[in-house]
Design a protein around this motif. Structure first.
Motif: not given
Length: 251
Positions: A98-101, A113-114, A125-126, A215-216
């Protein structure tokens, strides 16, 4: 002692936006507690500034000590601390990254980034940055920018990161229109090879702030899973937006 502390906290939580003032007996009746014990607790709370009593009506309202604690809490609010538990829950639900952009000028910044345990990790990476036109995480943001900014991005240099990277401005315009219509974006192997990404925009008071992404690897995420993940993404986005608006959080 512990029972009394629990009762005191329960009494404080009775003061809400819907009911800001209480009489002692009224409060005891509402909570089903002995009114003598309630008065004793209210007196203790009053001595410590957590409630105040009107000298005429004898009714109680929250005191300055609560305001002071609330101010300290607000000043120490951190947007990532507030939303990361929700992102972790989404990661657990999907079993994927899971990404927080967030939007940062004419590009994006990966804020959080989790990643799931015991699975292949992404080379993301964050703190990393990416252009706005490539992939679901970023186009879900681009789609909600003003038209003149969209055209500025599309008329700039569009680098092809993989063979699937979309670089034709007309194709990108059509995709942005579809993103606005659907409310989410999906990309396949555009920025990173063999990766499927689904993203939803994060919008506060009409302004696009960023996006949330699941994403995966493409071998692990088929169309059925995509259709299952998108509602989970949207639910998480709604929760994040609600928290940010409630606590007036800024990025």
């Amino acid at each position: 002692m512990l029972k009394t502390v629990n009762s005191a906290l329960a009494i404080l939580k009775m003061f809400t936006r819907e009911k800001t003032v209480w009489g002692g007996r009224e409060l005891a009746a509402e909570m089903g507690l002995n009114h003598t014990n309630v008065y004793r607790i209210l007196e203790t709370l009053e001595r410590n500034g957590f409630v105040s009593k009107d000298p005429i009506t004898k009714q109680y309202k929250l005191g300055s000590a609560v305001w002071e604690l609330g101010t300290i809490f607000y000043e120490n609010l951190n947007v990532q601390e507030m939303i990361n538990p929700h992102l972790q829950k989404l990661c657990d639900q999907t079993g994927e990254s899971v990404f927080f952009t967030v939007l940062d000028g004419n590009e994006t910044l990966m804020l959080t980034v989790i990643e799931p345990e015991n699975k292949v990790k992404f080379p993301v990476t964050a703190g990393s940055r990416a252009p706005l036109y490539v992939g679901a995480s970023y186009r879900s943001i681009l789609a909600h920018l003003p038209e003149n900014k969209i055209e500025y991005i599309l008329q700039g240099e569009l680098i092809k990161y993989t063979e699937n990277t979309m670089t034709n401005p007309d194709d990108l315009r059509r995709d942005l229109q579809q993103i606005r219509k659907n409310g989410y974006a999906i990309s396949h192997n555009e920025y990173t090879p063999d990766v499927v990404a689904m993203a939803v925009p994060l919008i506060i008071d009409g302004d696009i702030l960023g996006s949330l992404t699941v994403a995966g690897p493409s071998y692990r995420i088929n169309k059925t899973q995509q259709s299952e993940f998108i509602p989970l993404l949207q639910q998480t986005r709604d929760t994040v937006q609600w928290n940010m608006k409630k606590y007036n959080l800024t990025l």
